[in-house]
Motif scaffolding. Structure first.
Motif, mmCIF file in Angstrom:
data_model
loop_
_atom_site.group_PDB
_atom_site.id
_atom_site.type_symbol
_atom_site.label_atom_id
_atom_site.label_comp_id
_atom_site.label_asym_id
_atom_site.label_seq_id
_atom_site.Cartn_x
_atom_site.Cartn_y
_atom_site.Cartn_z
ATOM 1 N N GLU A 47 0.819 -1.218 0.000
ATOM 2 C CA GLU A 47 0.000 0.000 0.000
ATOM 3 C C GLU A 47 0.849 1.264 0.000
ATOM 4 O O GLU A 47 0.392 2.317 -0.448
ATOM 5 C CB GLU A 47 -0.957 -0.044 1.191
ATOM 6 C CG GLU A 47 -2.024 -1.141 1.015
ATOM 7 C CD GLU A 47 -2.970 -1.267 2.199
ATOM 8 O OE1 GLU A 47 -2.736 -0.581 3.230
ATOM 9 O OE2 GLU A 47 -3.950 -2.046 2.100
ATOM 10 N N GLN A 48 2.105 1.173 0.465
ATOM 11 C CA GLN A 48 3.041 2.294 0.338
ATOM 12 C C GLN A 48 3.494 2.462 -1.112
ATOM 13 O O GLN A 48 3.574 3.580 -1.626
ATOM 14 C CB GLN A 48 4.273 2.068 1.218
ATOM 15 C CG GLN A 48 4.061 2.301 2.694
ATOM 16 C CD GLN A 48 5.319 2.028 3.496
ATOM 17 O OE1 GLN A 48 6.276 1.427 3.005
ATOM 18 N NE2 GLN A 48 5.323 2.466 4.743
ATOM 19 N N LEU A 49 3.791 1.333 -1.748
ATOM 20 C CA LEU A 49 4.287 1.378 -3.123
ATOM 21 C C LEU A 49 3.208 1.765 -4.123
ATOM 22 O O LEU A 49 3.494 2.377 -5.153
ATOM 23 C CB LEU A 49 4.868 0.009 -3.517
ATOM 24 C CG LEU A 49 6.162 -0.425 -2.833
ATOM 25 C CD1 LEU A 49 6.485 -1.864 -3.197
ATOM 26 C CD2 LEU A 49 7.313 0.488 -3.231
ATOM 27 N N LEU A 50 1.979 1.390 -3.838
ATOM 28 C CA LEU A 50 0.871 1.593 -4.784
ATOM 29 C C LEU A 50 -0.284 2.312 -4.084
ATOM 30 O O LEU A 50 -1.392 1.777 -3.986
ATOM 31 C CB LEU A 50 0.415 0.251 -5.347
ATOM 32 C CG LEU A 50 1.472 -0.544 -6.133
ATOM 33 C CD1 LEU A 50 1.099 -2.004 -6.231
ATOM 34 C CD2 LEU A 50 1.660 0.066 -7.525
ATOM 35 N N PRO A 51 -0.061 3.524 -3.595
ATOM 36 C CA PRO A 51 -1.107 4.226 -2.838
ATOM 37 C C PRO A 51 -2.346 4.483 -3.695
ATOM 38 O O PRO A 51 -2.257 4.997 -4.804
ATOM 39 C CB PRO A 51 -0.425 5.533 -2.419
ATOM 40 C CG PRO A 51 0.667 5.742 -3.424
ATOM 41 C CD PRO A 51 1.145 4.370 -3.779
ATOM 42 N N GLY A 52 -3.489 4.083 -3.170
ATOM 43 C CA GLY A 52 -4.740 4.286 -3.896
ATOM 44 C C GLY A 52 -4.993 3.273 -4.989
ATOM 45 O O GLY A 52 -6.095 3.213 -5.539
ATOM 46 N N GLU A 53 -3.980 2.486 -5.330
ATOM 47 C CA GLU A 53 -4.137 1.508 -6.410
ATOM 48 C C GLU A 53 -4.362 0.096 -5.903
ATOM 49 O O GLU A 53 -4.916 -0.746 -6.616
ATOM 50 C CB GLU A 53 -2.904 1.527 -7.311
ATOM 51 C CG GLU A 53 -2.739 2.797 -8.128
ATOM 52 C CD GLU A 53 -1.628 2.636 -9.140
ATOM 53 O OE1 GLU A 53 -1.886 2.029 -10.197
ATOM 54 O OE2 GLU A 53 -0.508 3.098 -8.868
ATOM 55 N N VAL A 54 -3.888 -0.157 -4.687
ATOM 56 C CA VAL A 54 -3.996 -1.499 -4.123
ATOM 57 C C VAL A 54 -4.488 -1.411 -2.688
ATOM 58 O O VAL A 54 -4.045 -0.559 -1.922
ATOM 59 C CB VAL A 54 -2.627 -2.222 -4.161
ATOM 60 C CG1 VAL A 54 -2.613 -3.401 -3.198
ATOM 61 C CG2 VAL A 54 -2.327 -2.717 -5.561
ATOM 62 N N GLU A 55 -5.412 -2.296 -2.339
ATOM 63 C CA GLU A 55 -5.846 -2.463 -0.958
ATOM 64 C C GLU A 55 -5.648 -3.930 -0.595
ATOM 65 O O GLU A 55 -6.276 -4.812 -1.178
ATOM 66 C CB GLU A 55 -7.321 -2.093 -0.784
ATOM 67 C CG GLU A 55 -7.836 -2.311 0.638
ATOM 68 C CD GLU A 55 -9.344 -2.161 0.754
ATOM 69 O OE1 GLU A 55 -9.890 -2.605 1.774
ATOM 70 O OE2 GLU A 55 -9.972 -1.630 -0.190
ATOM 71 N N VAL A 56 -4.733 -4.192 0.333
ATOM 72 C CA VAL A 56 -4.466 -5.558 0.763
ATOM 73 C C VAL A 56 -5.273 -5.833 2.028
ATOM 74 O O VAL A 56 -5.157 -5.116 3.021
ATOM 75 C CB VAL A 56 -2.967 -5.789 1.026
ATOM 76 C CG1 VAL A 56 -2.740 -7.225 1.523
ATOM 77 C CG2 VAL A 56 -2.149 -5.537 -0.239
#
Length: 333
Positions: A55-64
């Motif tokens: 979620e740091q690397l892909l903010p707003g793009e991925v929700e784990v």
């Protein structure tokens, strides 16, 4: 697999470029990570680190979304759920893959690896890495190996020093042909049970004992319903983090790249935590004073090794003699 702070900083610097690849209005990709143990275990810590970094690397793009302790699926159903797309990442014990790839039965062979460092060396080898891709024809893709630790034996009996002490006892095992044969070689009775069912089975006497790492024993409170834990270190519990191959390959490249980097970070974190968590768990068990920890002499361990070693010959053809030899070589470095 190393993932240094510097690499993470560079990766985070790339997230702006990643973000440009997706429309601003796109909903985040939801990644459901399901596992069967507690957050405080090595696997639990790895899953949380994966969420944090992804979620740091892909903010707003991925929700784990992480689901521990069999909240979604127990270890008897999680593989089916993954193949059906109900979850996206799981991290089963390597024992669970024998029906897909007989070679992975290697990791269940008793007394194969001298220590976790040897396991590391083998898994990093060409042969070890190739096993991550050995599930592709079944619709699965291995992403990483995660350590848990070495296994100890426990029972509801006062004595647990030599193989004859477990004769006739019922032991819970994972669903593994190698482990079934391991206990039969000890003249014990293996019983396949889901991980979530073990505490009650021990408490009620459905089984007399089990094998597990210190961190699993402590986090699941098995030591509260067992009398003796023998420090056997007779095998290893490791996990393969695995995903649905079709789902993984269908992700946008930037998402897959980001998740791959997050998995590298999580692997480093989980494996580093394993030794520390097992050491702390053993100390907690010792301090609780409910189960006696039985130390073994070199002669005791030789007796266990001699009793279990014949299992190797039974699975040599399925696993491959060359692969077993390669694993043995990792002990010598």
């Amino acid at each position: 697999m190393s993932f240094s702070t510097a690499k993470l900083a560079v990766a985070l610097g790339m997230t702006a470029a990643f973000a440009m690849a997706a429309p601003a209005w796109a909903a985040p990709t939801v990644v459901k990570f399901s596992h069967v143990v507690a957050d405080g275990t090595p696997k639990g810590q790895g899953a949380l680190k994966f969420k944090e970094v992804a979620e740091q690397l892909l903010p707003g793009e991925v929700e784990v979304q992480v689901f521990p302790n069999s909240q979604l699926f127990g270890d008897g159903k999680e593989m089916e759920a993954l193949l059906l797309g109900d979850v996206h990442i799981i991290a089963p014990s390597l024992s669970k893959f024998d029906r897909y790839t007989p070679q992975l039965q290697l990791f269940d062979l008793p007394f194969l690896f001298n220590d976790i460092a040897a396991v590391d060396r083998f898994q990093a080898s060409e042969e070890g890495q190739a096993l991550l891709n050995s599930l592709q024809k079944h619709g699965l893709q291995g992403l990483a190996y995660w350590h848990n630790g070495t296994k100890q034996l426990s029972t509801n009996k006062d004595k647990l020093t030599r193989p004859e002490d477990v004769k006739g006892l019922k032991f819970r095992i994972q669903s593994s042909d190698v482990l079934e044969n391991q206990f039969r070689a000890l003249d014990a009775n293996p019983q396949k049970l889901a991980f979530a069912e073990v505490y009650q089975a021990l408490q009620t006497g459905v089984v007399d004992g089990q094998e597990n790492t210190w961190s699993n024993i402590e986090s699941q409170k098995f030591h509260e319903v067992q009398k003796t834990i023998a420090n056997t270190d007779h095998g290893v519990i490791d996990y393969m983090v695995v995903t649905n191959r079709g789902w993984w390959e269908g992700l946008p490249q930037n998402i897959r790249d980001g998740l791959t980097q997050a998995m590298a970070a999580a692997t480093e974190h989980s494996n580093a935590a394993a030794a520390e968590l097992n050491e702390k768990a053993r100390a907690t068990i010792e301090g609780a004073g409910k189960a006696k920890i039985q130390e073994l002499t070199p002669e005791d361990k030789d007796a266990w090794r001699a009793a279990m070693r014949p299992v190797w010959a039974k699975f040599e053809d399925k696993i491959g003699k060359d692969l077993i030899s390669k694993a043995e070589e990792a002990n010598k470095q």
